[in-house]
Design a protein around this motif. Sequence first.
Motif, PDB file in Angstrom:
ATOM      1  N   LEU A 241       0.882  -1.212  -0.048  1.00 21.67           N
ATOM      2  CA  LEU A 241      -0.009  -0.001   0.033  1.00 21.67           C
ATOM      3  C   LEU A 241       0.725   1.085  -0.060  1.00 21.67           C
ATOM      4  O   LEU A 241       0.488   2.437  -0.653  1.00 21.67           O
ATOM      5  N   ASP A 242       1.973   1.197   0.806  1.00 24.96           N
ATOM      6  CA  ASP A 242       2.957   2.224   1.038  1.00 24.96           C
ATOM      7  C   ASP A 242       3.344   2.468  -0.639  1.00 24.96           C
ATOM      8  O   ASP A 242       3.594   3.867  -0.963  1.00 24.96           O
ATOM      9  N   LEU A 243       3.833   1.581  -1.254  1.00 28.95           N
ATOM     10  CA  LEU A 243       4.444   1.652  -2.420  1.00 28.95           C
ATOM     11  C   LEU A 243       3.688   2.220  -3.582  1.00 28.95           C
ATOM     12  O   LEU A 243       4.052   2.605  -4.681  1.00 28.95           O
ATOM     13  N   THR A 244       2.162   2.072  -3.492  1.00 25.06           N
ATOM     14  CA  THR A 244       1.155   2.580  -4.498  1.00 25.06           C
ATOM     15  C   THR A 244       0.179   3.852  -3.978  1.00 25.06           C
ATOM     16  O   THR A 244      -0.857   3.622  -4.331  1.00 25.06           O
ATOM     17  N   ASP A 245       0.887   4.545  -3.272  1.00 20.56           N
ATOM     18  CA  ASP A 245       0.143   5.799  -2.727  1.00 20.56           C
ATOM     19  C   ASP A 245      -1.079   5.289  -2.031  1.00 20.56           C
ATOM     20  O   ASP A 245      -2.090   6.004  -2.067  1.00 20.56           O
ATOM     21  N   GLY A 246      -1.099   4.048  -1.292  1.00 22.18           N
ATOM     22  CA  GLY A 246      -2.312   3.673  -0.546  1.00 22.18           C
ATOM     23  C   GLY A 246      -3.439   2.789  -1.500  1.00 22.18           C
ATOM     24  O   GLY A 246      -4.327   2.447  -0.985  1.00 22.18           O
ATOM     25  N   TYR A 247      -3.035   2.952  -2.769  1.00 22.88           N
ATOM     26  CA  TYR A 247      -4.115   2.222  -3.687  1.00 22.88           C
ATOM     27  C   TYR A 247      -4.106   0.697  -3.725  1.00 22.88           C
ATOM     28  O   TYR A 247      -5.120   0.142  -3.744  1.00 22.88           O
ATOM     29  N   GLY A 248      -3.090   0.156  -3.690  1.00 20.50           N
ATOM     30  CA  GLY A 248      -2.799  -1.284  -3.898  1.00 20.50           C
ATOM     31  C   GLY A 248      -2.215  -1.608  -4.940  1.00 20.50           C
ATOM     32  O   GLY A 248      -2.148  -0.812  -6.142  1.00 20.50           O
ATOM     33  N   CYS A 249      -1.959  -2.935  -5.314  1.00 16.44           N
ATOM     34  CA  CYS A 249      -1.267  -3.350  -6.440  1.00 16.44           C
ATOM     35  C   CYS A 249      -2.288  -3.435  -7.673  1.00 16.44           C
ATOM     36  O   CYS A 249      -3.414  -3.780  -7.352  1.00 16.44           O
ATOM     37  N   ASP A 250      -1.893  -3.277  -9.022  1.00 21.08           N
ATOM     38  CA  ASP A 250      -2.681  -3.544  -9.936  1.00 21.08           C
ATOM     39  C   ASP A 250      -2.889  -5.147 -10.155  1.00 21.08           C
ATOM     40  O   ASP A 250      -4.210  -5.383 -10.463  1.00 21.08           O
ATOM     41  N   ILE A 251      -2.006  -5.874 -10.022  1.00 19.45           N
ATOM     42  CA  ILE A 251      -2.139  -7.438 -10.391  1.00 19.45           C
ATOM     43  C   ILE A 251      -1.650  -8.052  -9.196  1.00 19.45           C
ATOM     44  O   ILE A 251      -0.506  -7.847  -8.581  1.00 19.45           O
ATOM     45  N   TYR A 252      -2.508  -9.184  -8.618  1.00 18.21           N
ATOM     46  CA  TYR A 252      -2.133  -9.933  -7.720  1.00 18.21           C
ATOM     47  C   TYR A 252      -2.010 -11.470  -8.125  1.00 18.21           C
ATOM     48  O   TYR A 252      -3.150 -11.930  -8.476  1.00 18.21           O
ATOM     49  N   ILE A 253      -1.122 -12.313  -8.067  1.00 21.30           N
ATOM     50  CA  ILE A 253      -0.981 -13.506  -8.702  1.00 21.30           C
ATOM     51  C   ILE A 253      -0.801 -14.431  -7.337  1.00 21.30           C
ATOM     52  O   ILE A 253       0.574 -14.428  -6.809  1.00 21.30           O
ATOM     53  N   GLU A 254      -1.816 -15.170  -7.188  1.00 17.64           N
ATOM     54  CA  GLU A 254      -1.624 -16.101  -6.054  1.00 17.64           C
ATOM     55  C   GLU A 254      -1.023 -17.621  -6.192  1.00 17.64           C
ATOM     56  O   GLU A 254      -1.825 -18.412  -6.987  1.00 17.64           O
ATOM     57  N   ALA A 255       0.150 -17.817  -5.757  1.00 17.64           N
ATOM     58  CA  ALA A 255       0.676 -19.013  -6.204  1.00 17.64           C
ATOM     59  C   ALA A 255       1.484 -19.657  -5.025  1.00 17.64           C
ATOM     60  O   ALA A 255       2.364 -20.353  -5.236  1.00 17.64           O
ATOM     61  N   THR A 256       0.776 -19.523  -3.895  1.00 16.11           N
ATOM     62  CA  THR A 256       1.513 -20.022  -2.659  1.00 16.11           C
ATOM     63  C   THR A 256       0.749 -21.381  -2.075  1.00 16.11           C
ATOM     64  O   THR A 256       1.696 -22.260  -1.586  1.00 16.11           O
ATOM     65  N   GLY A 257      -0.418 -21.578  -2.370  1.00 15.51           N
ATOM     66  CA  GLY A 257      -1.066 -22.753  -1.947  1.00 15.51           C
ATOM     67  C   GLY A 257      -1.733 -22.475  -0.433  1.00 15.51           C
ATOM     68  O   GLY A 257      -2.402 -23.674  -0.001  1.00 15.51           O
ATOM     69  N   HIS A 258      -1.428 -21.492   0.020  1.00 18.72           N
ATOM     70  CA  HIS A 258      -1.958 -20.890   1.524  1.00 18.72           C
ATOM     71  C   HIS A 258      -3.192 -20.170   1.385  1.00 18.72           C
ATOM     72  O   HIS A 258      -3.110 -19.138   1.084  1.00 18.72           O
ATOM     73  N   PRO A 259      -4.210 -20.732   2.169  1.00 18.78           N
ATOM     74  CA  PRO A 259      -5.247 -19.788   2.338  1.00 18.78           C
ATOM     75  C   PRO A 259      -5.110 -18.374   2.558  1.00 18.78           C
ATOM     76  O   PRO A 259      -5.744 -17.614   2.094  1.00 18.78           O
ATOM     77  N   ALA A 260      -4.166 -18.339   3.634  1.00 14.72           N
ATOM     78  CA  ALA A 260      -4.066 -16.703   4.176  1.00 14.72           C
ATOM     79  C   ALA A 260      -3.575 -15.807   2.788  1.00 14.72           C
ATOM     80  O   ALA A 260      -3.620 -14.558   3.037  1.00 14.72           O
ATOM     81  N   ALA A 261      -2.970 -16.647   1.899  1.00  8.59           N
ATOM     82  CA  ALA A 261      -2.374 -15.706   0.853  1.00  8.59           C
ATOM     83  C   ALA A 261      -3.453 -14.848  -0.230  1.00  8.59           C
ATOM     84  O   ALA A 261      -3.087 -14.098  -0.778  1.00  8.59           O
ATOM     85  N   VAL A 262      -4.574 -15.658  -0.097  1.00  5.84           N
ATOM     86  CA  VAL A 262      -5.868 -15.094  -0.743  1.00  5.84           C
ATOM     87  C   VAL A 262      -6.455 -13.816   0.060  1.00  5.84           C
ATOM     88  O   VAL A 262      -6.359 -12.856  -0.628  1.00  5.84           O
ATOM     89  N   LYS A 263      -6.427 -13.943   1.435  1.00  4.53           N
ATOM     90  CA  LYS A 263      -6.715 -12.943   2.117  1.00  4.53           C
ATOM     91  C   LYS A 263      -5.952 -11.754   1.932  1.00  4.53           C
ATOM     92  O   LYS A 263      -6.206 -10.732   1.771  1.00  4.53           O
ATOM     93  N   GLN A 264      -4.593 -12.052   2.047  1.00  6.07           N
ATOM     94  CA  GLN A 264      -3.704 -11.125   1.779  1.00  6.07           C
ATOM     95  C   GLN A 264      -3.860 -10.453   0.510  1.00  6.07           C
ATOM     96  O   GLN A 264      -3.609  -9.087   0.229  1.00  6.07           O
ATOM     97  N   GLY A 265      -3.981 -11.051  -0.369  1.00  5.88           N
ATOM     98  CA  GLY A 265      -4.089 -10.269  -1.880  1.00  5.88           C
ATOM     99  C   GLY A 265      -5.157  -9.473  -1.828  1.00  5.88           C
ATOM    100  O   GLY A 265      -5.189  -8.613  -2.391  1.00  5.88           O
TER     101      GLY A 265
END
Length: 358
Positions: A241-265
Amino acid sequence: MADLPKKMKALVATKPGDYKIMEVDVPRAGDDDIIIKIEACGICAGDAKAYHGAERFWGGPNQPAYMKPPVIPGHEFIGHVVELGKNVKGFAIGDRVASDQIVPCWDCRFCKTGHYWMCQKHDIYGFQNNVNGGFAEYCRLPKGSLNWQVPKDIPMESAILIEPYSCAKHAVDRAQVTPTDVVVQAGVGCLGLGMVGYLRMHNPGKLVVLDMKDDRLELAREFGADIVINPSKEDAVKKVLDLTDGYGCDIYIEATGHPAAVKQGMDMIRKLGRFVEFSVFGAETTIDWSIIGDVKELDLLGAHLSPYCFPPVIEWIADGKLPTKGVVSHVFKLDDWEKAFDLASSGEGARRVVIVPN
Ligand SMILES: [Zn+2]
Ligand SMILES: [Zn+2]
């Protein structure tokens, strides 16, 4: 007829956790088949999860069984042609071959409209016993399989990445990356590292990589990540968020296999962003679905297998456009499959674990 032995050693899966080395018949070529002698076969996260009994593979209250045992697992293999059916064209004895992991039926609605990777029958090497896989000495590439020449000068440790990198390419293609996008790649196991290499080819605005393991982050940086974050040590959502003036990333690719990474994305992606889901999960994932619609109006994109990706990926691995060095971390003999599976499951210090015949 080729001069092949009658019996071979193979890893055979019968039940979750019940895998053994057995003597089985060497497969022989029908008129439309190719028999290869296995050179190597990688252990996919899916193989490890199947071994540990994930419902996705063996069935349960929420989904039907996908595995058809007894089956020889392994879909990330390369090998050399030792026998050819009389109708097979374009291959000769001794050729080095890779095969798309799915063997399409070519008869269902998806196959007939070019969407063969979504084939309704869905025979994938190593999960159903009519298409046995590569944790063995020989393997049959049956009628309908998609087989590709692999240049002989590619080292095994690179050539064995053809299948996972092809899946990585497809997932990234789904994201439709443009040069202004801030892309977050969550998870850099073998597939994720392939994604980093291919994302780099798109030159995105910023390429941010997340992983819980520092050795993987280091390799991701070598492969072209601009920023790497270990979410077990830093607040990854805040950083993005800091890196993107608080907007967030444009694209998030989830390839961890962990449910927590979905929430994080969901927490770090901007409104109207594109979320690509690639993982095979060992457990169900719960999030507030209103984020997808009411809060952020996201494009949620799935990615499965590697349609039309093998030919370019083979070329890019051969010419070095896709970095491969250091991804294969361990090579085990077939007899040591249990050690190999344990290491691949724990992921400790391991990226891609590969099995070669004894
Ligand atoms: Zn795989
Ligand atoms: Zn089909």
